[in-house]
Design a protein around this motif. Structure first.
Motif, PDB file in Angstrom:
ATOM      1  N   ARG A   1      23.055 -25.971 -17.917  1.00  0.00           N
ATOM      2  CA  ARG A   1      22.877 -24.310 -17.426  1.00  0.00           C
ATOM      3  C   ARG A   1      21.916 -24.322 -16.167  1.00  0.00           C
ATOM      4  O   ARG A   1      20.715 -24.902 -16.509  1.00  0.00           O
ATOM      5  CB  ARG A   1      22.504 -23.356 -18.547  1.00  0.00           C
ATOM      6  CG  ARG A   1      23.726 -23.393 -19.677  1.00  0.00           C
ATOM      7  CD  ARG A   1      23.339 -22.419 -20.841  1.00  0.00           C
ATOM      8  NE  ARG A   1      24.534 -21.979 -21.567  1.00  0.00           N
ATOM      9  CZ  ARG A   1      24.980 -22.880 -22.568  1.00  0.00           C
ATOM     10  NH1 ARG A   1      24.262 -24.049 -22.886  1.00  0.00           N
ATOM     11  NH2 ARG A   1      25.624 -22.495 -23.254  1.00  0.00           N
ATOM     12  N   ARG A   2      22.083 -23.495 -15.406  1.00  0.00           N
ATOM     13  CA  ARG A   2      21.294 -23.006 -14.172  1.00  0.00           C
ATOM     14  C   ARG A   2      21.086 -21.370 -14.138  1.00  0.00           C
ATOM     15  O   ARG A   2      22.056 -20.507 -14.548  1.00  0.00           O
ATOM     16  CB  ARG A   2      21.635 -23.386 -13.020  1.00  0.00           C
ATOM     17  CG  ARG A   2      21.879 -24.974 -12.980  1.00  0.00           C
ATOM     18  CD  ARG A   2      20.599 -25.898 -13.115  1.00  0.00           C
ATOM     19  NE  ARG A   2      20.829 -27.237 -13.177  1.00  0.00           N
ATOM     20  CZ  ARG A   2      20.658 -27.989 -14.244  1.00  0.00           C
ATOM     21  NH1 ARG A   2      20.364 -27.456 -15.319  1.00  0.00           N
ATOM     22  NH2 ARG A   2      20.801 -29.290 -14.252  1.00  0.00           N
ATOM     23  N   VAL A   3      20.039 -21.016 -13.841  1.00  0.00           N
ATOM     24  CA  VAL A   3      19.661 -19.454 -13.863  1.00  0.00           C
ATOM     25  C   VAL A   3      19.572 -19.161 -12.393  1.00  0.00           C
ATOM     26  O   VAL A   3      19.413 -19.924 -11.108  1.00  0.00           O
ATOM     27  CB  VAL A   3      18.083 -19.322 -14.246  1.00  0.00           C
ATOM     28  CG1 VAL A   3      17.120 -19.898 -13.259  1.00  0.00           C
ATOM     29  CG2 VAL A   3      17.770 -17.683 -14.176  1.00  0.00           C
ATOM     30  N   LYS A   4      20.204 -17.939 -12.216  1.00  0.00           N
ATOM     31  CA  LYS A   4      20.343 -17.381 -10.590  1.00  0.00           C
ATOM     32  C   LYS A   4      19.574 -15.943 -10.742  1.00  0.00           C
ATOM     33  O   LYS A   4      19.865 -15.210 -11.759  1.00  0.00           O
ATOM     34  CB  LYS A   4      21.767 -17.052 -10.467  1.00  0.00           C
ATOM     35  CG  LYS A   4      21.882 -16.262  -9.160  1.00  0.00           C
ATOM     36  CD  LYS A   4      23.320 -15.962  -8.832  1.00  0.00           C
ATOM     37  CE  LYS A   4      23.280 -15.160  -7.419  1.00  0.00           C
ATOM     38  NZ  LYS A   4      24.861 -14.215  -7.387  1.00  0.00           N
ATOM     39  N   ILE A   5      18.532 -15.935  -9.984  1.00  0.00           N
ATOM     40  CA  ILE A   5      17.789 -14.608 -10.142  1.00  0.00           C
ATOM     41  C   ILE A   5      18.047 -13.996  -8.541  1.00  0.00           C
ATOM     42  O   ILE A   5      17.730 -14.700  -7.518  1.00  0.00           O
ATOM     43  CB  ILE A   5      16.349 -14.890 -10.133  1.00  0.00           C
ATOM     44  CG1 ILE A   5      15.974 -15.624 -11.714  1.00  0.00           C
ATOM     45  CG2 ILE A   5      15.456 -13.771 -10.010  1.00  0.00           C
ATOM     46  CD1 ILE A   5      14.677 -16.259 -11.809  1.00  0.00           C
ATOM     47  N   ASP A   6      18.575 -12.674  -8.690  1.00  0.00           N
ATOM     48  CA  ASP A   6      18.728 -12.173  -7.398  1.00  0.00           C
ATOM     49  C   ASP A   6      18.685 -10.681  -7.808  1.00  0.00           C
ATOM     50  O   ASP A   6      19.046  -9.901  -8.584  1.00  0.00           O
ATOM     51  CB  ASP A   6      20.270 -12.348  -7.028  1.00  0.00           C
ATOM     52  CG  ASP A   6      20.892 -11.577  -5.677  1.00  0.00           C
ATOM     53  OD1 ASP A   6      19.991 -11.752  -4.653  1.00  0.00           O
ATOM     54  OD2 ASP A   6      21.910 -11.576  -5.542  1.00  0.00           O
ATOM     55  N   ASP A   7      17.883 -10.076  -6.670  1.00  0.00           N
ATOM     56  CA  ASP A   7      17.420  -8.698  -7.000  1.00  0.00           C
ATOM     57  C   ASP A   7      17.048  -8.247  -8.179  1.00  0.00           C
ATOM     58  O   ASP A   7      17.402  -7.172  -8.652  1.00  0.00           O
ATOM     59  CB  ASP A   7      18.510  -7.626  -6.491  1.00  0.00           C
ATOM     60  CG  ASP A   7      18.866  -7.750  -4.813  1.00  0.00           C
ATOM     61  OD1 ASP A   7      17.885  -8.393  -4.071  1.00  0.00           O
ATOM     62  OD2 ASP A   7      19.851  -7.532  -4.564  1.00  0.00           O
ATOM     63  N   ASN A   8      16.152  -9.136  -8.762  1.00  0.00           N
ATOM     64  CA  ASN A   8      15.560  -8.978 -10.014  1.00  0.00           C
ATOM     65  C   ASN A   8      16.498  -8.956 -11.282  1.00  0.00           C
ATOM     66  O   ASN A   8      16.176  -8.646 -12.431  1.00  0.00           O
ATOM     67  CB  ASN A   8      14.705  -7.516 -10.064  1.00  0.00           C
ATOM     68  CG  ASN A   8      13.347  -7.805 -10.647  1.00  0.00           C
ATOM     69  OD1 ASN A   8      12.797  -8.750 -10.675  1.00  0.00           O
ATOM     70  ND2 ASN A   8      12.730  -6.843 -10.708  1.00  0.00           N
ATOM     71  N   GLN A   9      17.715  -9.302 -10.858  1.00  0.00           N
ATOM     72  CA  GLN A   9      18.712  -9.549 -11.992  1.00  0.00           C
ATOM     73  C   GLN A   9      18.757 -10.948 -12.305  1.00  0.00           C
ATOM     74  O   GLN A   9      18.820 -12.051 -11.370  1.00  0.00           O
ATOM     75  CB  GLN A   9      20.251  -9.031 -11.441  1.00  0.00           C
ATOM     76  CG  GLN A   9      20.211  -7.457 -11.293  1.00  0.00           C
ATOM     77  CD  GLN A   9      20.015  -6.840 -12.548  1.00  0.00           C
ATOM     78  OE1 GLN A   9      20.569  -7.108 -13.578  1.00  0.00           O
ATOM     79  NE2 GLN A   9      19.055  -5.728 -12.420  1.00  0.00           N
ATOM     80  N   GLN A  10      18.901 -11.399 -13.388  1.00  0.00           N
ATOM     81  CA  GLN A  10      19.049 -12.843 -13.969  1.00  0.00           C
ATOM     82  C   GLN A  10      20.030 -13.044 -14.646  1.00  0.00           C
ATOM     83  O   GLN A  10      20.269 -12.690 -15.768  1.00  0.00           O
ATOM     84  CB  GLN A  10      17.627 -13.083 -14.808  1.00  0.00           C
ATOM     85  CG  GLN A  10      17.424 -14.490 -15.237  1.00  0.00           C
ATOM     86  CD  GLN A  10      16.047 -14.604 -16.054  1.00  0.00           C
ATOM     87  OE1 GLN A  10      14.908 -14.372 -15.257  1.00  0.00           O
ATOM     88  NE2 GLN A  10      16.110 -14.938 -17.300  1.00  0.00           N
TER      89      GLN A  10
END
Length: 70
Positions: free
Chosen positions: A20-29
């Motif tokens: 699994r990998r995390v995506k953090i975009d505009d404070n959304q995770q």
């Protein structure tokens, strides 16, 4: 520097081969998995991470490798 429980859980999951990998975009995770986890990592995720309260689970996810960087 003290290692948090969230970081320890993330490191153990990755040690077991977790994908699994995390995506953090505009404070959304969000967490994404493009590949299937090995059985031990999948079991660890379900038993130790999935049931955590949202704040604690986000802490674990934060320490996963990011898809935002190479």
């Amino acid at each position: 520097m003290e290692t948090t429980e969230g970081r320890q859980l993330a490191e153990e999951y990755l040690r077991l081969g977790g994908k699994r990998r995390v995506k953090i975009d505009d404070n959304q995770q969000t967490v994404r998995a493009w590949e299937e986890d090995p059985p031990a990592a999948e079991q660890f995720w379900h038993e130790r991470v999935e049931g955590l309260e949202a704040r604690r689970r986000r802490e674990v996810e934060f320490f996963l490798p990011s898809i935002n960087s190479p």
